[in-house]
Design a protein around this motif. Structure first.
Motif, PDB file in Angstrom:
ATOM      1  N   PHE A   1      -4.566   6.527  -1.640  1.00  0.00           N
ATOM      2  CA  PHE A   1      -3.937   5.247  -1.317  1.00  0.00           C
ATOM      3  C   PHE A   1      -4.099   4.314  -2.517  1.00  0.00           C
ATOM      4  O   PHE A   1      -5.206   4.164  -3.042  1.00  0.00           O
TER       5      PHE A   1
ATOM      6  N   GLN B   1       0.844  -1.185   0.000  1.00  0.00           N
ATOM      7  CA  GLN B   1       0.000   0.000   0.000  1.00  0.00           C
ATOM      8  C   GLN B   1       0.883   1.240   0.000  1.00  0.00           C
ATOM      9  O   GLN B   1       1.855   1.337   0.752  1.00  0.00           O
TER      10      GLN B   1
ATOM     11  N   MET C   1      -2.569   0.390  -4.287  1.00  0.00           N
ATOM     12  CA  MET C   1      -1.773  -0.821  -4.135  1.00  0.00           C
ATOM     13  C   MET C   1      -0.774  -0.881  -5.290  1.00  0.00           C
ATOM     14  O   MET C   1      -1.141  -0.711  -6.451  1.00  0.00           O
TER      15      MET C   1
END
Length: 473
Positions: A454, A416, A456
């Motif tokens: 945010f 993350q 990944m």
């Protein structure tokens, strides 16, 4: 890791950078500077030093904005300039004095605040034309000086500020200062002389500020102080109340409460007391980031005693091992001093052995610098600067090898990442293992992301400092 010592405002070009960060805060839910009355007095602001000084700057800027002053990034447009200084080591003193000199030359009306203002009459002797001088965390004294030399105009529109106040950091992260001062008397440090003994903020005030920051869009809280582990010692861990429930003025309790706000919570400046063991389970449970900033400073017992620092290297290695058993993802950042007065080659080699054994994730180091008023100046023979430089290079070379190996193991994993910057070349972010301004970065070839987002990311490459990756969609 290479040491990255940062300032939000600095001499010359960084002056605008400091103020522009504040301007972004103004535009969040309120009229921007450009739309305010041109009759309002304008103040330039230069912020130097550590995150604690940054918070002091934010408090002063909040008061200024609340009273209708316009913050301008230009010396020419400013009616006066405030310089928040650092006075910790010689290089910081020199930079602060240079910043004051530049402000005097470019503007002529300058108010000085911060740690350098607490170091006797050095500012007055060097720059006798400054309008006023105050010490650190003296917002009221700064405002008194501003009122004297630049009386404010009352305007109900420009007197409004956002609930979270004026901040110098980007909108998605913020420093949360939980105490002032320090009860330790480390021989290389004069912070207690500048900022006084430990004074913990009431826990309900800390939590109220944290809630306002989160409500304003902050996604990462960076907890700072001179000694985060000692939070509440001065008030005997007094029980306060937050949202109708009791909450102790204590690091572990505060960390758990902050962790309930649903944002990243990162702990800085943690002394290796036994209480640190209590926050590791919170990290393992995902309530706070698995990140500890612990300034070990050295590993040799004699040097640590001369520094008046806690712990021994053997005990710390066992504790670090125990922490990692509980929380395998734990990132540990530390700082070390090389060339401390009287440090022998054997004692320095012991420090290298400790770094090799501890396998720390992030390391900053600096050469001992004789700070005026520091007890350590008289403890032993000062190490030749060339020897200091050689030891610093050897330590950082070793840590770069350790860091490169650790980061290489992340290649192929999915992590993350919070995005800090986006431009035509792509995006730059950080993982939970990286604090802003001082740790590594993640470079992503994707210019369609948003700051504060945010995502990944699959890690595709690494070096001794940073990572590269691609967004997993």
């Amino acid at each position: 890791m290479r040491p990255r010592f940062s300032t939000f405002g600095s001499i010359g070009g960084n002056f605008s950078r400091c103020i522009m960060r504040a301007r972004r805060t103004f535009s969040h839910g309120h009229s921007d500077i450009e739309h305010m009355s041109t009759a309002s007095p304008k103040i330039g602001f230069v912020s130097l030093g550590c995150p604690k000084a940054t918070v002091d700057s934010e408090h002063i800027l909040t008061r200024m904005r609340a009273e209708g002053y316009i913050i301008t990034p230009s010396y020419e447009d400013a009616d006066l300039v405030v310089v928040n200084t650092c006075g910790f080591i010689d290089s910081a003193v020199a930079e602060s004095l240079e910043a004051i000199g530049e402000a005097l030359q470019e503007n002529g009306k300058v108010i000085v605040t911060g740690c350098l203002g607490a170091k006797g009459d050095i500012v007055q002797r060097t720059h006798p034309k400054v309008l006023a001088i105050t010490g650190p965390h003296e917002t009221e004294a700064v405002m008194d000086a501003v009122h004297l030399h630049l009386p404010k105009l009352h305007d109900p529109f420009t007197d409004l500020v956002p609930p979270q106040g004026v901040r110098l950091t980007p909108e998605h992260f913020a420093y949360l200062k939980i105490s002032e001062g320090c009860n330790h008397r480390c021989t290389f440090c004069i912070i207690p002389a500048l900022r006084g003994d430990l004074v913990s903020r009431p826990v309900h005030e800390v939590m109220a500020e944290a809630e306002k920051l989160v409500e304003s869009g902050v996604k990462e809280l960076l907890v700072i102080s001179q000694d985060t582990s000692a939070y509440g010692v001065d008030v005997k861990y007094r029980t306060g109340f937050w949202n109708g429930r009791p909450l102790k003025t204590r690091m572990t309790d505060l960390a758990a409460a902050l962790g309930s706000l649903g944002v990243w919570t990162r702990l800085h400046y943690v002394y290796p007391y036994e209480s640190v063991d209590e926050v590791i389970p919170l990290m393992a449970e995902g309530k706070v980031l698995p990140y500890l900033d612990i300034p070990f400073q050295h590993a040799n017992a004699r040097i640590l005693k001369a520094m008046r620092r806690p712990a021994s290297s053997e005990n710390m290695l066992k504790r670090i091992q125990g922490w990692r058993e509980i929380c395998p993802d734990l990132t540990i950042r530390s700082t070390f001093i090389v060339g401390f007065p009287g440090e022998t080659e054997e004692e320095f080699e012991e420090l290298l052995d400790f770094i090799e054994a501890a396998q720390l994730d992030r390391v900053g180091a600096f050469k001992y610098s004789p700070v005026e008023g520091a007890v350590a100046n008289d403890l032993g023979e000062h190490i030749d600067p060339e020897v200091q430089e050689d030891r610093l290079a050897r330590l950082m070379y070793l840590q770069e090898e350790i860091s490169a190996e650790k980061l290489a193991k992340k290649v192929g994993t999915i992590m993350q990442v919070i995005i800090d910057d986006v431009d035509e070349d792509g995006s730059v972010g950080r993982t939970a293992a990286d604090a802003p301004e001082i740790d590594g970065l993640v470079y992503i070839d994707d210019e369609e992301l948003e700051v504060g987002e945010f995502v990944m990311v699959r890690i595709t490459d690494s070096d001794e400092h940073d990572l590269w990756g691609e967004v997993v969609r």
